[in-house]
Design a protein around this motif. Structure first.
Motif, mmCIF file in Angstrom:
data_model
loop_
_atom_site.group_PDB
_atom_site.id
_atom_site.type_symbol
_atom_site.label_atom_id
_atom_site.label_comp_id
_atom_site.label_asym_id
_atom_site.label_seq_id
_atom_site.Cartn_x
_atom_site.Cartn_y
_atom_site.Cartn_z
ATOM 1 N N ALA A 172 7.354 -7.560 7.735
ATOM 2 C CA ALA A 172 6.681 -6.186 7.482
ATOM 3 C C ALA A 172 7.474 -5.172 8.084
ATOM 4 O O ALA A 172 7.113 -4.132 7.101
ATOM 5 C CB ALA A 172 5.529 -6.481 8.688
ATOM 6 N N GLU B 182 0.823 -1.314 -0.183
ATOM 7 C CA GLU B 182 -0.240 0.054 0.064
ATOM 8 C C GLU B 182 0.704 1.127 0.035
ATOM 9 O O GLU B 182 0.507 2.294 -0.547
ATOM 10 C CB GLU B 182 -0.845 0.017 1.339
ATOM 11 C CG GLU B 182 -2.351 -0.668 0.945
ATOM 12 C CD GLU B 182 -3.206 -0.430 1.917
ATOM 13 O OE1 GLU B 182 -3.993 -1.123 2.261
ATOM 14 O OE2 GLU B 182 -3.035 0.614 2.631
ATOM 15 N N GLN B 183 1.956 1.028 0.820
ATOM 16 C CA GLN B 183 2.765 2.402 0.934
ATOM 17 C C GLN B 183 3.310 2.931 -0.239
ATOM 18 O O GLN B 183 3.205 4.175 -0.467
ATOM 19 C CB GLN B 183 3.982 2.038 1.843
ATOM 20 C CG GLN B 183 3.637 1.713 3.157
ATOM 21 C CD GLN B 183 3.625 0.113 3.290
ATOM 22 O OE1 GLN B 183 2.961 -0.484 2.650
ATOM 23 N NE2 GLN B 183 4.251 -0.351 4.400
ATOM 24 N N GLU C 281 9.558 -3.968 4.985
ATOM 25 C CA GLU C 281 9.037 -3.520 3.740
ATOM 26 C C GLU C 281 8.646 -1.800 4.263
ATOM 27 O O GLU C 281 8.769 -0.900 3.300
ATOM 28 C CB GLU C 281 7.692 -4.127 3.379
ATOM 29 C CG GLU C 281 8.107 -5.450 2.783
ATOM 30 C CD GLU C 281 6.839 -5.956 2.300
ATOM 31 O OE1 GLU C 281 5.499 -5.805 2.686
ATOM 32 O OE2 GLU C 281 7.071 -6.979 1.443
ATOM 33 N N MET C 282 8.113 -1.765 5.523
ATOM 34 C CA MET C 282 7.742 -0.320 5.844
ATOM 35 C C MET C 282 8.979 0.437 6.104
ATOM 36 O O MET C 282 9.118 1.636 5.436
ATOM 37 C CB MET C 282 7.235 -0.737 7.379
ATOM 38 C CG MET C 282 6.816 0.671 8.071
ATOM 39 S SD MET C 282 6.207 0.254 9.792
ATOM 40 C CE MET C 282 4.433 0.063 9.545
ATOM 41 N N ARG D 279 2.204 3.425 11.157
ATOM 42 C CA ARG D 279 0.890 2.869 11.680
ATOM 43 C C ARG D 279 0.531 2.662 12.974
ATOM 44 O O ARG D 279 0.187 1.470 13.588
ATOM 45 C CB ARG D 279 0.720 1.510 10.862
ATOM 46 C CG ARG D 279 0.795 1.913 9.493
ATOM 47 C CD ARG D 279 0.391 0.724 8.299
ATOM 48 N NE ARG D 279 0.837 1.185 7.350
ATOM 49 C CZ ARG D 279 -0.150 1.854 6.493
ATOM 50 N NH1 ARG D 279 -1.313 2.134 6.963
ATOM 51 N NH2 ARG D 279 -0.018 2.425 5.069
#
Lengths: 274, 286, 282
Positions: A189, A3-4, A192-193, A140
């Motif tokens: 996760a 999404e980012q 990727e973030m 987030r």
């Protein structure tokens, strides 16, 4: 596609301007009259503005010591570190660090929000709040601003640490094995973030890790260190286009090739100590 | 429970950290000598500061004798027994009181550590009795024991049973469950687990509690003697004060301090022997 | 990973539960309290019976002592003895604590001082505080100032030593973070990081200091005063007014208990974060 990457955030233009320059770095430790530990033998490398560099090496090769010297937390015994052309004497104001042990670097007496705002005391209150809110949104954790760090899981705490770093609006982000203390699923996760945040904010990022996959996945360039006393064994360019999706990238033949080469390089260097 | 958290591993009596394990690599002889020299300078400065205060008048010179005279009073008092006798009395009361406290506190601590039921039953009573200053019981003790050694022993025991009890309880409570599980998995019966795993693992906490108790014991023994007049350094001090023999009074206090230091060193040494291994494990954080 | 996946792995569900509570926890605590109080009631009952059976008049029954206690609180003794005692104890405690914290921070901060001061401090600490009382009386006479001073002297050591310890043992990681994120000087480091981090240890020292203040208060009143609870108890013993003696002792116990309770409440508020943190470490 994550999404980012769909967010319309302009990418800072990468220049070939060298931001961080290390020449002939050496550092040793000795306990009184006991044996001397040569952590870093002779390390030279340079990091360009906007580049993402990962540093890998065998356990105990002095990676953390290297990061501490680069950031100004530690004075090297030989060689020099230059940041934006100036020699590094103390931690530069626009350099942020994410440490490995989140529970020993986030302040347990402050809420998440206060922790993130910690470096922003020079700014007026409204600006501080806004920056903290923005940073927490990026990782987030908007809903957890009033929690305490120790109420959160390990992965979440590390995200708070990242938020604290980016709230500073730094130019350089140093990360010392940030995902080592986090479980495997969370790690993916977080990788990727972090990669997307680094790209979105145009940060120059230096990642210390022992995880070869992580290094290749996240970085533009991987620097391989030898065992103690460490020196640069090789530097490999990672020519995989961004944005990178974890599963897709790891299936690429280039990925396996790089992984094999780095693995060999680390394994091939003679271990000075067990 | 209220307040028990403060007597856990981060013991309230933390003070300076204990002596490091003596594994001396070559070449530390010089460093050790340096440390001793610096400590000596510290003590000398203390003496100098005292003399300075006398000189300046903060301490009235009539009632605050010079260090040399205190020193000679101490030496002669020890030599001819006028100080040595009371010292022996105090030491005896302290030791007996501590022994009694251990005899009561250790089993009670273990039992309340093991059994939640026992812990609940005694919990409120302990919380009530613990904050009672032992010295407040001096008049009660006089009524019951008179002015004999029983008075001091009883009061020292009363004051020192709590750290021992709580130390043992804490030690038993915080034994790593993994150790117990491992022993059970190896087929050990409950009783064997108790004395082969739980008791040894709780020794460090007991040792720390004992060290705290030892210090408290000295304070209480001297206090009881001062107030009640039972035999010991405190009584000697009090009578010296009341008859204006200032130098003797100071010598007695100095001796009490030295006794306290000796007790503390002995307690630390004992603690190191009993609990030294813990420092080397991941659970060794104090 | 999508947002929802990230949150499933690391989101609200992963937030660790706070204090183990709920209905079962409550019930367990109530039972424990009931058992505890029941035992205390049993002991008091034994006291009552033993007192009634006692012919030597050395042990009055609990009911008599309790009545006397109430008289003490509601009578003149409140103003002439109880309040002054409390005032002295608290004054000495506050003074001793302030001095202890300030000196403790200094000693903990400037590590270079330690090897020089160590032996001297260890010796001073080992001198039993009660022993200083006669000396103080010799030097300064038996006044309220002397008494408060000696109480403070008793309280200062545990506070000082624990503060030093707490300041010295601040987690290195906190210092590193402060060096990166706090741009001020050492004063800022001290204020924003070192002191908060050392607070648990300082509190532990304050707790011991409070207990010592009470002890010193009682002693100072027993040998160098004509008022105060300590003096009252000793007087009663000498006059063989044993009812009043026991009542005084009981009152002292209750006061000590109340002060400790108060302290614990304050500690809980100041260290809520610490308890939470330690709870997670379990």
């Amino acid at each position: 596609m994550t999404e980012q990457t769909k967010q319309a955030v302009p990418m800072k233009e990468r220049t070939d301007h060298t931001l961080l320059e290390v020449t002939g770095l050496g550092k040793h430790f000795s306990l009184g009259t006991g044996p001397t530990t040569h952590a870093i033998g002779d390390v030279s490398l340079s990091v360009a503005d906007g580049e993402f560099v990962a540093i890998v090496g065998p356990s105990g090769c002095g990676k953390t010591t290297l990061l501490r010297c680069l950031s100004g937390l530690l004075r090297p015994d030989q060689g020099q570190v230059r940041y934006a052309g100036e020699p590094v004497n103390r931690v530069p104001g626009d350099l942020a660090i994410v440490f490995q042990e989140y529970n020993r670097s986030l302040f347990p007496w402050l809420t998440v929000r206060r922790n993130v705002e910690f470096g922003l005391t020079d700014l007026p209150r409204a600006v501080r709040r806004e920056r903290a809110r923005e940073a927490l949104e990026r990782v987030r954790l908007e809903g957890f601003a009033d929690h305490f760090p120790w109420q959160l899981s390990g992965g979440m705490q590390q995200r708070v640490a990242i938020a604290r770093a980016i709230a500073l609006h730094p130019r350089v982000l140093l990360m010392d094995e940030p995902f080592a203390s986090v479980d495997a699923q969370t790690r993916t996760a977080l990788e990727e973030m972090t990669a997307s945040i680094s790209a979105a904010l145009g940060l120059t990022t230096l990642l210390i890790t022992h995880d070869i996959d992580e290094a290749i996945f996240m970085a533009d360039r991987v620097v391989v260190l030898s065992a103690r006393p460490s020196r640069v064994v090789a530097e490999l360019q990672v020519d995989i286009s961004r944005p990178r999706d974890e599963l897709a990238v790891k299936a690429l033949p280039e990925f396996s090739e790089l992984r094999r080469r780095i693995h060999d390089l680390i394994g091939a260097s003679p271990a000075a100590e067990a | 429970m209220i307040g028990l958290s403060s007597l856990g591993p981060k013991s309230a009596d933390a003070g300076a950290t204990g002596q490091t394990r003596a594994r001396r690599p070559a070449g530390t002889g010089a460093r050790w000598a340096g440390a001793v020299a610096r400590s000596a300078v510290g003590l000398v400065s203390l003496v100098a500061a005292y003399e300075l205060l006398r000189l300046v008048g903060v301490l009235p010179s009539a009632s605050a004798p010079g260090v040399p005279s205190i020193g000679s009073a101490l030496a002669s008092g020890l030599a001819d027994g006028t100080l040595a006798g009371p010292l022996g009395d105090t030491a005896q009361a302290w030791a007996l009181g501590l022994a009694l406290a251990t005899a009561i506190g250790l089993p009670l601590g273990v039992v309340t550590g093991l059994s939640r039921w026992a812990d609940s039953v005694t919990g409120v009573a302990v919380e009530f009795l613990r904050p009672v200053p032992a010295v407040a019981l001096i008049p009660v003790g006089i009524v019951v024991f008179g002015l004999q050694i029983g008075l001091q022993v009883f009061l020292v025991a009363f004051a020192t049973v709590w750290p021992v009890l709580i130390g043992c309880r804490h030690g038993v409570r915080t034994v790593d469950p993994l150790l117990i599980d491992s022993a059970r998995a190896l087929g050990q019966s409950r009783a064997r687990v108790l004395y082969r795993v739980i008791v040894p693992a709780s020794v460090p906490a007991f040792a720390t509690g004992l060290r705290t108790a030892a210090g408290i014991g000295v304070v209480v023994a001297v206090a009881v003697e001062i107030v009640s007049g039972s035999p010991g350094l405190g009584y000697h001090l009090n009578s010296a004060q009341q008859s204006g023999r200032v130098t003797d009074a100071f010598a007695a206090v100095l001796l009490a301090g030295l006794f306290g230091v000796a007790v503390d060193l002995a307690a630390r040494a004992a603690e190191n022997r009993l609990a030294g291994w813990q420092r080397h494990t991941t659970e060794g954080r104090r | 990973m999508t947002t929802t996946e990230i949150n499933r792995v690391t989101g609200p569900g992963a937030v660790r539960a706070k204090a183990r509570g709920g209905f079962r926890g409550m019930r367990r605590r109530v039972t424990a309290l009931a058992l505890g109080w029941g035992f205390v009631a049993l002991l008091l009952g034994l006291w009552e019976m033993a007192g009634r059976a006692d012919t030597t008049a050395l042990l009055p029954p609990f009911s008599v002592v309790a009545t006397e206690l109430v008289d003490l609180i509601t009578g003149d003794a409140l103003m002439t003895d109880i309040m002054p005692s409390l005032a002295r104890a608290l004054a000495g405690f506050v003074i001793g604590s302030l001095v202890g914290v300030v000196l403790g921070v200094a000693l903990g901060w400037w590590r270079g001082l330690e090897p020089w001061c160590r032996s001297a401090l260890e010796f001073l600490r080992a001198v039993p505080a009660p022993a200083l009382l006669p000396l103080a009386i010799l030097a300064f006479g038996a006044s309220d100032t002397t008494r408060v001073g000696v109480i403070a002297l008793g309280a200062v050591w545990p506070v000082l030593l624990n503060t030093t310890d707490g300041v010295r043992r601040v987690e290195a990681g906190y210092i590193d973070s402060a060096r990166v994120y706090a741009r001020g000087g050492r004063a800022e480091l001290l204020r924003r990081v070192v002191l908060p981090a050392a607070t648990p240890q300082i509190m532990a020292g304050l707790r011991v200091g409070l207990a010592l203040s009470l002890i010193m208060m009682v002693i100072s009143e027993m040998i160098a005063s004509s008022s105060g609870l300590g003096n009252l108890i000793l007087r009663a013993q000498r006059l063989y007014a044993l009812d009043q003696m026991y009542a005084g002792v009981l009152l002292l116990g209750v006061l000590g208990w109340l002060l400790t309770l108060l302290f614990s409440a304050v500690e809980r508020r100041a260290l809520a974060w610490f308890y939470g943190l330690k709870g997670q470490d379990r």
